[in-house]
Design a protein around this motif. Structure first.
Motif, PDB file in Angstrom:
ATOM      1  N   SER B  71       0.821  -1.209   0.000  1.00 33.72           N
ATOM      2  CA  SER B  71       0.000   0.000   0.000  1.00 33.72           C
ATOM      3  C   SER B  71       0.856   1.260   0.000  1.00 33.72           C
ATOM      4  N   VAL B 100      -8.508   7.814   2.982  1.00 32.32           N
ATOM      5  CA  VAL B 100      -8.061   7.935   1.587  1.00 32.32           C
ATOM      6  C   VAL B 100      -8.126   6.543   0.976  1.00 32.32           C
ATOM      7  N   VAL B 102      -7.315   3.823  -1.831  1.00 35.68           N
ATOM      8  CA  VAL B 102      -6.359   3.666  -2.932  1.00 35.68           C
ATOM      9  C   VAL B 102      -6.578   2.328  -3.620  1.00 35.68           C
ATOM     10  N   SER B 103      -6.343   2.347  -4.932  1.00 36.37           N
ATOM     11  CA  SER B 103      -6.547   1.141  -5.727  1.00 36.37           C
ATOM     12  C   SER B 103      -5.314   0.952  -6.604  1.00 36.37           C
ATOM     13  N   THR B 116      -7.056   6.918  -6.831  1.00 37.29           N
ATOM     14  CA  THR B 116      -7.388   7.477  -5.527  1.00 37.29           C
ATOM     15  C   THR B 116      -8.341   8.640  -5.751  1.00 37.29           C
ATOM     16  N   ASP B 117      -8.585   9.430  -4.702  1.00 36.78           N
ATOM     17  CA  ASP B 117      -9.413  10.616  -4.935  1.00 36.78           C
ATOM     18  C   ASP B 117      -8.726  11.842  -4.351  1.00 36.78           C
ATOM     19  N   TYR B 120      -6.532  12.186  -1.116  1.00 37.67           N
ATOM     20  CA  TYR B 120      -5.130  11.760  -1.072  1.00 37.67           C
ATOM     21  C   TYR B 120      -4.216  12.976  -0.998  1.00 37.67           C
ATOM     22  N   TYR B 124      -2.347  12.750   2.572  1.00 41.99           N
ATOM     23  CA  TYR B 124      -1.099  11.980   2.556  1.00 41.99           C
ATOM     24  C   TYR B 124       0.050  12.913   2.906  1.00 41.99           C
ATOM     25  N   HIS B 201      -0.844   8.930 -10.472  1.00 48.40           N
ATOM     26  CA  HIS B 201      -2.115   8.962  -9.748  1.00 48.40           C
ATOM     27  C   HIS B 201      -3.248   9.271 -10.711  1.00 48.40           C
ATOM     28  N   LEU B 204     -10.174   7.265  -8.992  1.00 46.01           N
ATOM     29  CA  LEU B 204     -10.727   5.911  -8.871  1.00 46.01           C
ATOM     30  C   LEU B 204     -11.669   5.603 -10.026  1.00 46.01           C
TER      31      LEU B 204
END
Ligand SMILES: Nc1ncnc2c1ncn2[C@@H]1O[C@H](COP(=O)(O)OP(=O)(O)OP(=O)(O)O)[C@@H](O)[C@H]1O
Ligand SMILES: [Mg+2]
Lengths: 232, 421
Positions: B71, B100, B102-103, B116-117, B120, B124, B201, B204
């Protein structure tokens, strides 16, 4: 130092480990300022005797007095100091430390002896140059050169300068001329004699070549004073 | 004694060739030791630096190190995902301030792609709490837009407006490309020295959109017939995501929230505390680190043995020199000190050279290490470790010098005044 003798040996006995007695000397003397020639064939123990006088070797019995000090009675460190302060040594050949320049070789004793450093007024380099000049080595670029680039005769003269620096009272020379031709040899001995009498030092000159005896005050045959049956 | 030190130095210079080889042996061994040590510290600092401000990471059940690695560090792959509904449940908890999603899974020319959206970019943090910063452009607003890390931009030469065709999974490209719809670069992030630099990035929804027709894992022959309008009309909310970064309302609840998530009914979850997982990772790696350190200490020992060999072999040719020194007034202590000083000088110069080698290496390779591996260079300059190593190696060399010193001493006493070849 009221003693008038530079070297005085009594009832000395010495043998190398696992060997028969090499030296057995009832009496031997060298006066201060005297220049003595000691003769003996190869292997008769001349170098060994010099080692005993220099205090590098210890006799099994008897006394070796150097400048009034009994070497055997002195503790090791005092003996080392006496040698450093009062003795000048010249070998047969390979006298010089190969990685030091001519001047550095001459000043070597001043590194080890505070007494000799003081005797030259704290300026060993100037004194070294003065001595070298007296011995006929003046070329400035020769003085900074590596000693391995000198001729054998030049090397021996550098060794004399080193033995003389700081005015030691006793000079011992172990066949310093055996690698020189007859002319160079005679000139070398004259030079050595001259410098020894100039500084007032006693000189003990050792060689197997009896013909050199005429250059000195007195000559002694090792066989005459040594009662041991040396094997050669 | 400084006079003797000068002699030792000249004697070494006289044997320059062999002395240099010995110094090199010591220098390389010291460089290896310090290199291993600095690599370890740099890697640790780099890892520790990568995530800050995130209290928990939540994913499908797996090992905690594994979840952390894929991750945060994009190392390895998730074996399972968590469903969107479960994510919604987690995000709705009262003790959780922000999440947050994440994929992960796709890639582009070797760089990982992360869906992500906007949260993040808000939440982050890395280092000691620095947020991500956009140097150029604006964050993605549409599904087919991308924000790229600094290393991606630099190494692939991408800037605003570049087009990116994603590859399904981690393949090299070709058959598995999502070529029907490239992504447009909208922004480039400032360098962080973390894996973020190597990440592309995307939203999603974009991740979902390019996988329409790929539900089976490979491309459905019908996929190319689906138009962009059709895709945009679909509900692009993902069915599942890889992991969730979680920030808590109050840090004090971290253990109870973790326990609640790990034991909740329904879909099983794994919640980890990043710092704790990192600690466990260091425990695993410390075995290897210790082995490496041990090996490099042995290499230093070999370097020191070469000091011993070099001096011992020189002794034979120096018998004459020792007699001369003795005859000109050197006391046994002088001879002893000369030998020990030579060994000490070799060790000291070798160690200093080794330290310099490592520092030069850091200057030359540092930027590459920092950008490709996220190694933190800040703490790797001259340190107390270098000083200790210098002292220890010099000390050990001095000690080792006692061996040739005793040999030389014994010989010079046995030789008397006779100068032997
Ligand atoms: N370091 C030593 N260890 C053992 N025996 C030695 C040592 N040095 C010399 N000897 C022995 O002592 C004897 C005398 O050696 P020394 O060197 O004193 O003779 P020398 O009279 O100086 O000979 P040369 O004129 O050849 O130099 C020799 O038999 C020699 O083998
Ligand atoms: Mg002899």
């Amino acid at each position: 130092m009221t003693d008038s003798k530079a070297v005085s040996i009594r009832n000395l006995e010495f043998a190398w480990p696992d060997s028969p007695v090499l030296l057995d000397i009832a009496s031997f003397e060298l006066k201060r300022g005297e220049r003595l020639f000691l003769r003996g064939p190869s292997g008769s123990g001349k170098s060994t005797l010099l080692g005993l006088i220099a205090g590098v070797l210890e006799p099994q019995a008897g006394h070796v007095e150097v400048l009034g000090e009994d070497m055997a009675a002195l503790p090791g460190s005092k003996r080392d100091r006496l040698r450093a302060d009062c003795l000048g040594v010249i070998f047969q050949m390979f006298n010089l430390v190969p990685y030091l320049s001519v001047v550095q070789n001459v000043t070597l004793p001043c590194r080890f002896s505070a007494g000799r450093r003081e005797a030259v007024g704290g300026h060993p380099v100037e004194e070294a140059k003065r001595l070298l000049a007296r011995l006929g080595l003046t070329d400035a670029n020769l003085l900074e050169r590596s000693v391995t680039e000198l001729s054998v005769g030049q090397q021996q003269r550098v060794a004399v300068a080193r033995a003389l620096i700081g005015g030691p009272q006793l000079l011992i020379a172990d066949e310093p001329t055996s690698a020189l031709d007859a002319d160079a040899r005679d000139r070398f001995i004259e030079l050595l004699n001259e410098e020894a009498s100039r500084s007032g030092a006693a000189l003990l000159f050792v060689s197997h070549d009896g013909a050199l005896a005429s250059h000195f005050d007195r000559g002694v045959d090792l066989a005459e004073i040594n009662q041991a049956r040396a094997m050669t | 004694m400084t006079g003797i030190l000068g002699l030792a130095w000249r004697s070494l210079m006289n044997r320059r060739g062999s002395a240099l080889l010995t110094i090199l042996a010591v220098a390389l061994s010291v460089a290896l030791f310090l290199g291993v040590d600095k690599a370890r510290n740099g890697a640790r600092a780099g890892f520790d630096n990568t995530i800050a401000g995130t209290d928990l990471i939540v994913g499908a059940p797996t090992g905690q190190i594994n979840l952390l690695l894929y991750s945060v560090f994009r190392l390895g792959n998730a074996t399972a995902e968590i469903s969107w509904d479960t994510y919604q449940d987690v995000a709705a908890r009262d003790d959780i301030a922000w999440t947050v999603p994440v994929s992960l899974g796709d890639s582009h020319r070797g760089f990982r792609v992360m869906g992500t959206d906007q949260s993040y970019f808000e939440h982050y943090k890395y280092g000691d709490g620095q947020p991500l910063r956009v140097v150029e452009g604006e964050r993605f607003a549409d599904i087919y837009e991308a924000v790229i890390g600094a290393a991606v931009a630099r190494e692939l030469g991408y800037g605003i407006g570049s087009e990116i065709v994603l590859t399904h999974g981690l393949g090299a490209g070709g058959l598995t490309d999502h070529e029907n719809r490239p992504f447009i670069v909208k922004a480039v992030l400032a360098p962080t020295g973390t894996p973020v630099d190597q990440t592309i990035h995307i939203p999603l929804e974009g991740m979902t959109a390019i996988h329409v027709g790929w539900e089976s894992g490979t491309k459905n022959p019908m996929a190319d017939t689906i138009t962009e309008e059709m895709i945009r009309s679909f509900d692009l909310t993902p069915k599942s995501i890889t992991a969730v970064f979680v920030g808590l309302e109050r840090r004090g609840t971290i253990l109870s929230t973790q326990r609640a998530l790990n034991t909740r009914p329904g879909e099983p979850l794994l919640a980890i505390i990043p710092g704790v997982a990192l600690g466990e990772l260091w425990q695993v790696t410390s075995v290897v680190e210790r082995a490496l350190i041990a090996v490099s200490i042995f290499v230093i020992a070999v370097g020191l043995v070469s000091v011993l060999t070099s001096i011992l072999t020189s002794l034979n040719e120096r018998r004459r020199e020792m007699s001369i020194l003795r005859a000109t007034g050197a006391r046994p202590g002088h001879i002893f000190f000369l030998m020990v000083a030579e060994a000490g000088l070799l060790g000291f110069i070798g160690a200093v050279t080794g330290i310099v080698l490592v520092q030069v290496g850091l200057i030359l390779l540092g930027p590459v290490l920092a950008s490709s591996y996220g190694v933190q260079l800040s703490g790797l300059g001259l340190s107390l470790t270098d000083l200790w190593t210098l002292l220890a190696v010099t000390g050990a060399a001095l000690l080792i010098g006692v061996v040739p010193a005793i040999t030389a001493l014994r010989r010079s006493l046995a030789d008397g005044l006779t100068v032997k070849l």
